[in-house]
Motif scaffolding. Structure first.
Motif, PDB file in Angstrom:
ATOM      1  N   ARG A 169      -6.434  13.197 -11.793  1.00 15.26           N
ATOM      2  CA  ARG A 169      -7.337  12.099 -11.430  1.00 15.26           C
ATOM      3  C   ARG A 169      -6.611  11.015 -10.645  1.00 15.26           C
ATOM      4  N   SER A 170      -5.403  10.686 -11.084  1.00 16.70           N
ATOM      5  CA  SER A 170      -4.633   9.652 -10.391  1.00 16.70           C
ATOM      6  C   SER A 170      -4.300  10.079  -8.972  1.00 16.70           C
ATOM      7  N   PHE A 171      -3.857  11.313  -8.792  1.00 19.89           N
ATOM      8  CA  PHE A 171      -3.490  11.811  -7.472  1.00 19.89           C
ATOM      9  C   PHE A 171      -4.713  11.882  -6.548  1.00 19.89           C
ATOM     10  N   ARG A 172      -5.818  12.399  -7.059  1.00 19.69           N
ATOM     11  CA  ARG A 172      -7.024  12.540  -6.241  1.00 19.69           C
ATOM     12  C   ARG A 172      -7.587  11.169  -5.840  1.00 19.69           C
ATOM     13  N   LYS A 173      -7.606  10.244  -6.801  1.00 20.78           N
ATOM     14  CA  LYS A 173      -8.139   8.918  -6.500  1.00 20.78           C
ATOM     15  C   LYS A 173      -7.311   8.230  -5.430  1.00 20.78           C
ATOM     16  N   SER A 174      -5.996   8.352  -5.522  1.00 23.77           N
ATOM     17  CA  SER A 174      -5.125   7.708  -4.532  1.00 23.77           C
ATOM     18  C   SER A 174      -5.360   8.264  -3.140  1.00 23.77           C
ATOM     19  N   LEU A 175      -5.492   9.600  -3.018  1.00 27.17           N
ATOM     20  CA  LEU A 175      -5.701  10.211  -1.710  1.00 27.17           C
ATOM     21  C   LEU A 175      -7.034   9.768  -1.109  1.00 27.17           C
ATOM     22  N   TYR A 176      -8.097   9.790  -1.920  1.00 25.20           N
ATOM     23  CA  TYR A 176      -9.405   9.422  -1.389  1.00 25.20           C
ATOM     24  C   TYR A 176      -9.470   7.929  -1.044  1.00 25.20           C
ATOM     25  N   ASN A 177      -8.770   7.085  -1.822  1.00 28.10           N
ATOM     26  CA  ASN A 177      -8.720   5.662  -1.484  1.00 28.10           C
ATOM     27  C   ASN A 177      -8.077   5.439  -0.121  1.00 28.10           C
ATOM     28  N   SER A 178      -7.012   6.198   0.137  1.00 29.66           N
ATOM     29  CA  SER A 178      -6.336   6.041   1.425  1.00 29.66           C
ATOM     30  C   SER A 178      -7.265   6.462   2.570  1.00 29.66           C
ATOM     31  N   TYR A 179      -8.065   7.527   2.373  1.00 28.41           N
ATOM     32  CA  TYR A 179      -9.005   7.955   3.406  1.00 28.41           C
ATOM     33  C   TYR A 179     -10.118   6.920   3.594  1.00 28.41           C
ATOM     34  N   GLU A 180     -10.595   6.325   2.501  1.00 31.79           N
ATOM     35  CA  GLU A 180     -11.642   5.313   2.619  1.00 31.79           C
ATOM     36  C   GLU A 180     -11.147   4.090   3.386  1.00 31.79           C
ATOM     37  N   GLU A 181      -9.897   3.694   3.145  1.00 38.08           N
ATOM     38  CA  GLU A 181      -9.350   2.546   3.862  1.00 38.08           C
ATOM     39  C   GLU A 181      -9.205   2.861   5.348  1.00 38.08           C
ATOM     40  N   ARG A 182      -8.808   4.082   5.669  1.00 39.12           N
ATOM     41  CA  ARG A 182      -8.691   4.467   7.076  1.00 39.12           C
ATOM     42  C   ARG A 182     -10.065   4.478   7.738  1.00 39.12           C
ATOM     43  N   ILE A 183     -11.064   5.059   7.055  1.00 39.76           N
ATOM     44  CA  ILE A 183     -12.423   5.087   7.603  1.00 39.76           C
ATOM     45  C   ILE A 183     -12.947   3.665   7.804  1.00 39.76           C
ATOM     46  N   THR A 184     -12.703   2.794   6.816  1.00 37.86           N
ATOM     47  CA  THR A 184     -13.169   1.406   6.901  1.00 37.86           C
ATOM     48  C   THR A 184     -12.568   0.696   8.104  1.00 37.86           C
ATOM     49  N   ASP A 185     -11.263   0.881   8.329  1.00 43.25           N
ATOM     50  CA  ASP A 185     -10.609   0.257   9.477  1.00 43.25           C
ATOM     51  C   ASP A 185     -11.266   0.692  10.785  1.00 43.25           C
ATOM     52  N   ILE A 186     -11.563   1.990  10.906  1.00 44.72           N
ATOM     53  CA  ILE A 186     -12.172   2.500  12.138  1.00 44.72           C
ATOM     54  C   ILE A 186     -13.581   1.936  12.306  1.00 44.72           C
ATOM     55  N   LEU A 187     -14.376   1.937  11.221  1.00 44.73           N
ATOM     56  CA  LEU A 187     -15.742   1.420  11.298  1.00 44.73           C
ATOM     57  C   LEU A 187     -15.767  -0.054  11.687  1.00 44.73           C
TER      58      LEU A 187
ATOM     59  N   MET B 290       1.386   3.047  -0.296  1.00 46.31           N
ATOM     60  CA  MET B 290       2.140   2.244   0.666  1.00 46.31           C
ATOM     61  C   MET B 290       1.878   2.721   2.085  1.00 46.31           C
ATOM     62  N   LEU B 291       1.819   4.067   2.261  1.00 45.11           N
ATOM     63  CA  LEU B 291       1.566   4.613   3.589  1.00 45.11           C
ATOM     64  C   LEU B 291       0.181   4.213   4.092  1.00 45.11           C
ATOM     65  N   ALA B 292      -0.744   4.026   3.145  1.00 46.49           N
ATOM     66  CA  ALA B 292      -2.104   3.662   3.542  1.00 46.49           C
ATOM     67  C   ALA B 292      -2.147   2.288   4.190  1.00 46.49           C
ATOM     68  N   TYR B 293      -1.131   1.412   3.905  1.00 52.98           N
ATOM     69  CA  TYR B 293      -1.087   0.073   4.481  1.00 52.98           C
ATOM     70  C   TYR B 293      -0.124  -0.009   5.669  1.00 52.98           C
ATOM     71  N   GLN B 294       0.380   1.123   6.126  1.00 53.72           N
ATOM     72  CA  GLN B 294       1.356   1.132   7.216  1.00 53.72           C
ATOM     73  C   GLN B 294       0.758   1.810   8.438  1.00 53.72           C
ATOM     74  N   ASP B 295       0.954   1.179   9.601  1.00 57.94           N
ATOM     75  CA  ASP B 295       0.511   1.783  10.844  1.00 57.94           C
ATOM     76  C   ASP B 295       1.371   2.994  11.145  1.00 57.94           C
TER      77      ASP B 295
END
Length: 471
Positions: free
Chosen positions: A33-51, A309-314
């Motif tokens: 659960r921890s691993f899956r939640k972290s991965l999907y959170n990173s994808y949501e943040e990337r999608i949000t930035d693009i939107l 951390m990678l989710a907050y790095q360009d």
């Protein structure tokens, strides 16, 4: 010999087996659960930035008229070009704008705009999908209903869908014109088939490791109990039972002997003490094994934190991205409310990036972005730098860099001026950047956004000046 209903050997075996089994199941569930939640959170943040980025470039009233009339406008064509560039740059599956019509199985989606890649344009893939095109059977009733629900929402929502195109994780941002009409959805699709494979492989590997360790610890625990508790107690009980049977109506005193098994002790009390001491030592060893397992789990959590951390790095420049700027803005706004804020903002916008991309390709364009960012990082080595757009950077000046802000600004302007005029370098190595700085004023600025807007205006003023000077 007495037969027990619940022999100690069987009770310990069942108890330890159940305990290890439950522990393995719990650890597998928690880590998955921890691993899956972290991965999907990173994808949501990337999608949000693009939107958010694309939404900031949309004239909502103009686009709403295009939807009503099904006629393209100049701003519509500009938006199409921007979205095409975003698809190429961010390597996403689909970027499009649609208007859901109904929740039927067919004819349920009106295409407003669908971004395409250079490859798709070259080979005329989906060239018939234009403004006003109605999808006949591409969207299921469930997907259509998800789009309708998202359109009636006021914020970004997410939906994972399986279709003939693959498994996509979609972000919806409702488009609302000045009259308050929800007229369309801005959508980003990211292919998550790969992430599901990663989660599946990670889960299987984790189950195997924890299960093997659990079996090993269970066997080790069984071996220890048998040697240090069950066998000594069983042997002692057997000896006492044999003695009792032999002593019954025994008339020969010489035969009334208690055959005590070897316990490496001088008496029963000392033997019990040694057994408890041994139990303590072995249980310590067992607990250390459990701790080692927890450390493995901790290592997995560390890996998840690293992915956060990678989710907050360009990914290109390695500086912080728009998501981290938003978090930093929260901290700055709290300091403004407390009255302790002291900072300045420099907006940096790269010139000629589109020309370099169009002339020399996106790879040279990325070199141009990376090189310009490197120059900024070298000058503002004590300040956080954020890439908030394709060619836009924000520099937050605090402490020593805030004190030396004017000197640093002059220095970076001089460096970029020399670089832009250096004809001996390749075009993508002649960095040209428009800069604008704004200083926080406690009397007039209510939030960091006020300072950001003034820095942005100063930057665009500088950009216009530079353009006029070239002409």
């Amino acid at each position: 010999m007495h037969r027990f209903k619940k022999p100690l050997r069987r009770s310990i075996f069942i108890g330890s087996t159940v305990f290890i089994l439950l522990l393995c199941i719990l650890l597998n569930i928690l880590t998955y659960r921890s691993f899956r939640k972290s991965l999907y959170n990173s994808y949501e943040e990337r999608i949000t930035d693009i939107l958010v980025y694309v939404h900031s470039h949309i004239d909502l009233d103009d686009l709403s008229r295009c939807v009503d009339t099904l006629e393209e406008s100049p701003k519509y064509n500009d938006l199409m070009q921007l979205m095409d560039n975003v698809v190429e740059q961010f390597n996403i599956h689909y970027l499009y704008i649609v208007t859901p019509l109904n929740n039927n199985d067919t004819d349920n989606m009106l295409i407003v705009l669908s971004a395409t890649t250079e490859y798709e344009r070259e080979y005329h893939i989906d060239e018939d999908i234009v403004l006003g095109y109605i999808c006949h059977d591409d969207y299921s009733a469930e997907m259509a209903q998800a789009h309708i629900d998202a359109l009636n929402n006021d914020k970004i929502s997410f939906f994972e869908e399986k279709s003939s195109w693959g498994v996509d994780y979609t972000g919806f941002l409702p488009l609302i014109d000045s009259s308050g009409k929800h007229f369309a959805l801005l959508c980003v699709d990211i292919d998550v088939a790969n992430i599901q494979d990663i989660i599946r492989a990670y889960t299987i590997e984790n189950i195997i490791i924890i299960t093997v360790l659990g079996i090993f610890f269970m066997l080790l625990l069984q071996f220890w109990f048998n040697k240090n508790i069950i066998s000594p107690i069983t042997n002692l009980e057997r000896s006492v039972s044999v003695f009792a049977e032999n002593a019954h109506e025994q008339t020969d005193p010489s035969k009334l002997l208690l055959d005590i098994p070897t316990l490496h002790t001088d008496n029963e009390v000392e033997g019990l003490y040694d057994a408890i001491s041994q139990l303590s030592n072995d249980m310590h060893s067992y607990v250390m094994n459990i701790v080692n397992m927890e450390e493995k789990v901790s290592d997995l959590k560390t890996q998840v934190n690293y992915m956060d951390m990678l989710a907050y790095q360009d990914s290109l420049t390695k500086v912080k991205n728009k998501a981290w700027y938003d978090k930093t803005s929260q901290r700055i706004n709290e300091e403004i409310e407390e009255g302790s804020a002291e900072f300045a903002i420099i907006m940096a916008d790269l010139n000629y990036l589109k020309k370099i991309n169009d002339t020399y390709g996106h790879e040279r364009g990325n070199e141009y972005i990376f090189g310009a960012c490197k120059e900024i990082c070298q000058i503002f080595s004590h300040s956080p730098i954020f890439r908030i757009g394709g060619d836009e950077f924000v520099i937050l000046l605090e402490k020593i860099d805030y004190i030396n802000r004017n000197t640093l600004l002059s220095e970076i302007e001089l460096i970029f001026g020399d670089s832009a005029n250096n004809t001996s370098m390749e075009p993508w190595q002649r960095y040209s950047v428009a800069l604008g700085m704004a200083i926080f004023n406690a009397e007039s600025d209510k939030s960091i956004e006020d300072v950001f807007e003034r820095a942005d205006k100063a930057m665009y003023k500088k950009k216009a000046f530079m353009k006029a000077a070239r002409e």
